[in-house]
Motif scaffolding. Structure first.
Motif, PDB file in Angstrom:
ATOM      1  N   ALA A  32     -31.501  29.050   0.749  1.00 57.04           N
ATOM      2  CA  ALA A  32     -32.659  29.682   0.378  1.00 57.04           C
ATOM      3  C   ALA A  32     -33.056  31.015  -0.063  1.00 57.04           C
ATOM      4  CB  ALA A  32     -33.391  29.403   1.419  1.00 57.04           C
ATOM      5  N   ALA A  33     -34.290  31.400  -0.009  1.00 60.31           N
ATOM      6  CA  ALA A  33     -34.669  32.637  -0.632  1.00 60.31           C
ATOM      7  C   ALA A  33     -35.674  33.391   0.167  1.00 60.31           C
ATOM      8  CB  ALA A  33     -35.212  32.375  -2.009  1.00 60.31           C
ATOM      9  N   ALA A  34     -35.860  34.608  -0.212  1.00 63.25           N
ATOM     10  CA  ALA A  34     -36.933  35.383   0.359  1.00 63.25           C
ATOM     11  C   ALA A  34     -37.822  35.868  -0.758  1.00 63.25           C
ATOM     12  CB  ALA A  34     -36.354  36.512   1.154  1.00 63.25           C
ATOM     13  N   VAL A  35     -38.611  37.000  -0.728  1.00 66.80           N
ATOM     14  CA  VAL A  35     -39.842  36.998  -1.486  1.00 66.80           C
ATOM     15  C   VAL A  35     -40.435  38.330  -1.964  1.00 66.80           C
ATOM     16  CG1 VAL A  35     -41.618  35.322  -1.491  1.00 66.80           C
ATOM     17  CG2 VAL A  35     -40.187  35.477   0.450  1.00 66.80           C
ATOM     18  N   VAL A  36     -41.519  38.448  -3.027  1.00 67.22           N
ATOM     19  CA  VAL A  36     -41.796  39.681  -3.837  1.00 67.22           C
ATOM     20  C   VAL A  36     -42.936  40.580  -3.467  1.00 67.22           C
ATOM     21  CG1 VAL A  36     -42.952  40.114  -6.044  1.00 67.22           C
ATOM     22  CG2 VAL A  36     -40.661  39.383  -5.950  1.00 67.22           C
ATOM     23  N   ALA A  37     -43.592  41.194  -3.688  1.00 70.28           N
ATOM     24  CA  ALA A  37     -44.220  42.249  -4.388  1.00 70.28           C
ATOM     25  C   ALA A  37     -45.130  43.222  -3.752  1.00 70.28           C
ATOM     26  CB  ALA A  37     -45.012  41.633  -5.485  1.00 70.28           C
ATOM     27  N   ALA A  38     -45.123  44.167  -3.196  1.00 66.23           N
ATOM     28  CA  ALA A  38     -46.297  44.872  -2.733  1.00 66.23           C
ATOM     29  C   ALA A  38     -46.636  46.088  -3.558  1.00 66.23           C
ATOM     30  CB  ALA A  38     -46.128  45.259  -1.309  1.00 66.23           C
ATOM     31  N   GLY A  39     -45.806  46.589  -4.425  1.00 63.85           N
ATOM     32  CA  GLY A  39     -46.129  47.833  -5.108  1.00 63.85           C
ATOM     33  C   GLY A  39     -46.923  47.628  -6.368  1.00 63.85           C
ATOM     34  N   ILE A  40     -48.038  46.919  -6.308  1.00 63.97           N
ATOM     35  CA  ILE A  40     -48.844  46.644  -7.487  1.00 63.97           C
ATOM     36  C   ILE A  40     -50.009  47.615  -7.540  1.00 63.97           C
ATOM     37  CG2 ILE A  40     -50.274  44.910  -8.637  1.00 63.97           C
ATOM     38  CD1 ILE A  40     -48.580  42.786  -7.332  1.00 63.97           C
ATOM     39  N   LEU A  41     -50.147  48.304  -8.660  1.00 64.12           N
ATOM     40  CA  LEU A  41     -51.219  49.277  -8.820  1.00 64.12           C
ATOM     41  C   LEU A  41     -52.558  48.596  -8.656  1.00 64.12           C
ATOM     42  CD1 LEU A  41     -51.972  52.191  -9.565  1.00 64.12           C
ATOM     43  CD2 LEU A  41     -52.044  51.472 -11.956  1.00 64.12           C
ATOM     44  N   TYR A 221     -41.001  32.235 -10.993  1.00 65.23           N
ATOM     45  CA  TYR A 221     -40.423  32.681  -9.725  1.00 65.23           C
ATOM     46  C   TYR A 221     -39.639  33.949 -10.022  1.00 65.23           C
ATOM     47  CZ  TYR A 221     -37.637  31.936  -5.366  1.00 65.23           C
ATOM     48  OH  TYR A 221     -37.033  32.036  -4.136  1.00 65.23           O
ATOM     49  N   VAL A 222     -39.959  35.029  -9.338  1.00 65.36           N
ATOM     50  CA  VAL A 222     -39.285  36.306  -9.565  1.00 65.36           C
ATOM     51  C   VAL A 222     -38.763  36.830  -8.232  1.00 65.36           C
ATOM     52  CG1 VAL A 222     -39.507  38.692 -10.360  1.00 65.36           C
ATOM     53  CG2 VAL A 222     -40.747  36.864 -11.541  1.00 65.36           C
ATOM     54  N   ILE A 223     -37.458  37.094  -8.175  1.00 69.09           N
ATOM     55  CA  ILE A 223     -36.816  37.638  -6.973  1.00 69.09           C
ATOM     56  C   ILE A 223     -36.339  39.050  -7.277  1.00 69.09           C
ATOM     57  CG2 ILE A 223     -34.975  37.326  -5.275  1.00 69.09           C
ATOM     58  CD1 ILE A 223     -34.843  34.371  -6.180  1.00 69.09           C
ATOM     59  N   THR A 224     -36.700  39.996  -6.429  1.00 66.72           N
ATOM     60  CA  THR A 224     -36.301  41.395  -6.601  1.00 66.72           C
ATOM     61  C   THR A 224     -35.393  41.812  -5.455  1.00 66.72           C
ATOM     62  OG1 THR A 224     -38.404  41.916  -7.686  1.00 66.72           O
ATOM     63  CG2 THR A 224     -37.089  43.777  -6.895  1.00 66.72           C
ATOM     64  N   THR A 225     -34.175  42.219  -5.772  1.00 67.11           N
ATOM     65  CA  THR A 225     -33.222  42.657  -4.750  1.00 67.11           C
ATOM     66  C   THR A 225     -33.524  44.078  -4.315  1.00 67.11           C
ATOM     67  OG1 THR A 225     -31.536  41.245  -5.742  1.00 67.11           O
ATOM     68  CG2 THR A 225     -30.779  42.949  -4.227  1.00 67.11           C
ATOM     69  N   GLY A 230     -31.776  50.335  -8.227  1.00 65.20           N
ATOM     70  CA  GLY A 230     -32.300  49.835  -9.491  1.00 65.20           C
ATOM     71  C   GLY A 230     -33.114  48.567  -9.342  1.00 65.20           C
ATOM     72  N   GLY A 231     -33.017  47.913  -8.164  1.00 61.01           N
ATOM     73  CA  GLY A 231     -33.820  46.740  -7.898  1.00 61.01           C
ATOM     74  C   GLY A 231     -33.713  45.646  -8.948  1.00 61.01           C
ATOM     75  N   PRO A 232     -32.500  45.118  -9.231  1.00 58.56           N
ATOM     76  CA  PRO A 232     -32.386  44.054 -10.237  1.00 58.56           C
ATOM     77  C   PRO A 232     -33.200  42.830  -9.852  1.00 58.56           C
ATOM     78  CG  PRO A 232     -30.380  44.226  -8.937  1.00 58.56           C
ATOM     79  CD  PRO A 232     -31.211  45.424  -8.581  1.00 58.56           C
ATOM     80  N   GLN A 233     -33.708  42.140 -10.868  1.00 60.94           N
ATOM     81  CA  GLN A 233     -34.547  40.964 -10.643  1.00 60.94           C
ATOM     82  C   GLN A 233     -33.914  39.714 -11.241  1.00 60.94           C
ATOM     83  OE1 GLN A 233     -38.374  42.058 -12.372  1.00 60.94           O
ATOM     84  NE2 GLN A 233     -39.151  42.587 -10.348  1.00 60.94           N
ATOM     85  N   TYR A 234     -34.284  38.597 -10.659  1.00 65.18           N
ATOM     86  CA  TYR A 234     -33.973  37.293 -11.237  1.00 65.18           C
ATOM     87  C   TYR A 234     -35.307  36.617 -11.525  1.00 65.18           C
ATOM     88  CZ  TYR A 234     -32.342  32.520 -11.814  1.00 65.18           C
ATOM     89  OH  TYR A 234     -32.098  31.271 -12.315  1.00 65.18           O
ATOM     90  N   THR A 235     -35.525  36.224 -12.778  1.00 65.82           N
ATOM     91  CA  THR A 235     -36.783  35.607 -13.178  1.00 65.82           C
ATOM     92  C   THR A 235     -36.522  34.197 -13.676  1.00 65.82           C
ATOM     93  OG1 THR A 235     -37.704  37.763 -13.814  1.00 65.82           O
ATOM     94  CG2 THR A 235     -38.795  35.794 -14.699  1.00 65.82           C
ATOM     95  N   LEU A 236     -37.268  33.250 -13.151  1.00 67.29           N
ATOM     96  CA  LEU A 236     -37.113  31.851 -13.497  1.00 67.29           C
ATOM     97  C   LEU A 236     -38.445  31.306 -13.988  1.00 67.29           C
ATOM     98  CD1 LEU A 236     -35.138  29.385 -13.341  1.00 67.29           C
ATOM     99  CD2 LEU A 236     -36.083  28.956 -11.053  1.00 67.29           C
ATOM    100  N   GLN A 237     -38.442  30.761 -15.195  1.00 69.30           N
ATOM    101  CA  GLN A 237     -39.624  30.127 -15.766  1.00 69.30           C
ATOM    102  C   GLN A 237     -39.368  28.623 -15.818  1.00 69.30           C
ATOM    103  OE1 GLN A 237     -41.829  32.580 -16.702  1.00 69.30           O
ATOM    104  NE2 GLN A 237     -43.547  31.331 -17.401  1.00 69.30           N
ATOM    105  N   LEU A 238     -40.309  27.812 -15.294  1.00 72.87           N
ATOM    106  CA  LEU A 238     -40.139  26.373 -15.186  1.00 72.87           C
ATOM    107  C   LEU A 238     -41.202  25.664 -16.025  1.00 72.87           C
ATOM    108  CD1 LEU A 238     -39.604  26.393 -11.338  1.00 72.87           C
ATOM    109  CD2 LEU A 238     -37.831  25.944 -13.026  1.00 72.87           C
ATOM    110  N   THR A 239     -40.772  24.766 -16.913  1.00 75.93           N
ATOM    111  CA  THR A 239     -41.700  24.084 -17.816  1.00 75.93           C
ATOM    112  C   THR A 239     -41.344  22.598 -17.905  1.00 75.93           C
ATOM    113  OG1 THR A 239     -40.311  24.583 -19.751  1.00 75.93           O
ATOM    114  CG2 THR A 239     -42.056  26.165 -19.217  1.00 75.93           C
TER     115      THR A 239
END
Length: 279
Positions: A32-41, A221-225, A230-239
């Motif tokens: 599994a995975a863990a999760v994103v984002a708190a630094g949003i302006l 789905y966006v995962i930020t290490t 540099g905080g590389p990200q993995y971005t997944l778009q599902l269609t």
């Protein structure tokens, strides 16, 4: 799977081979995975708060987990962006895309297209086969289930970001490493209204966009290490989700093409973007 397995490559250029290996970004009870984002302006106070998951975020996440985990079969197309950071600090993006067909609990067929060529993954309820078309080479790994297949890939040293969505309870809030989380708001992706969720974990942050209504499916789905500069990200778009595909049983059977060679697992290593390099 959306990057649920490695891609076969025989040669990689110097820039790729000099990159830092990415640490594991995905953790859950099984896959599994863990999760994103708190630094949003301008983010709401609840998003900045630590140590809690707000009720709306938990409700949407749990509904998605229950619905997707309850599907006996599905197919989906994906496009992914995998970032790596070089030893010089430069951030590079690698793109790939493909399709995934799943029959729980023990059959899977995936295609991945990227810079190194095309790879296929087949799970037939007994073993997982990874096949590189350009190399005309394949690898067999014992795997009686989808969960076992993901674990087999992990044991070989490959990350499998996005593979957590294949779990019986994808991103289950009761078992996923979540420190805090919030419902950011509603938005639209490709004209479809979606919930935007943002979470923080111990090692990674992540964001998830889930369709509204009675079929809550993940579409982004966006995962930020956080453990790599540099905080590389993995971005997944599902269609193109299909929750009741009519699957040909032959899709889950691998027949080696003429001249294909079987690889010894000991002859395979992973590079920074999940490509399988044959020594």
């Amino acid at each position: 799977m959306p990057d649920s397995g490695p891609h076969v490559a025989v040669v990689r250029d110097r820039a790729t081979t000099s990159m830092k290996s990415l640490s594991s970004r995905v953790r859950t009870a099984a896959l599994a995975a863990a999760v994103v984002a708190a630094g949003i302006l301008g983010a709401p106070t609840s998003l900045r708060a630590q140590g809690a998951i707000d009720a709306d975020a938990r409700s949407v996440l749990d509904a998605m987990s229950k619905y997707l985990g309850g599907l006996r079969s599905f197919s989906v197309a994906y496009a992914a962006v995998d970032e790596v950071v070089t030893t010089e600090g430069q951030k590079l993006q690698f793109l790939h895309a493909g399709e995934l067909l799943v029959q729980r609990p023990d059959r899977l067929h995936a295609v991945r297209r990227g810079a190194a060529g095309v790879a296929e993954m087949v799970l037939d309820s007994r073993e997982l086969i990874l096949f590189g078309r350009e190399a005309n080479a394949f690898l067999r790994l014992p795997a009686p289930s989808i969960a076992a297949a993901v674990e087999a890939v992990h044991r070989m040293g490959f990350d499998a970001p996005g593979a957590d969505l294949l779990a019986e309870r994808p991103l289950d809030s009761a078992t996923t490493d979540i420190v805090s989380g919030a419902h950011v708001g509603m938005t639209f992706i490709d004209g479809v209204e979606v919930h935007q969720l943002a979470f923080r974990g111990a090692e990674v942050d992540w964001q998830l966009w889930v369709t509204s209504g009675d079929r809550p499916l993940p579409v982004r789905y966006v995962i930020t290490t956080k453990t790599i500069p540099g905080g590389p990200q993995y971005t997944l778009q599902l269609t193109n989700w299909n929750v009741a595909p009519q699957a040909d049983p032959a899709r889950f059977v691998f027949t080696p093409p003429s001249g294909a060679r079987q690889l010894d697992p000991a002859s395979v290593t992973a590079n920074a973007v999940g490509d399988m390099v044959i020594r």
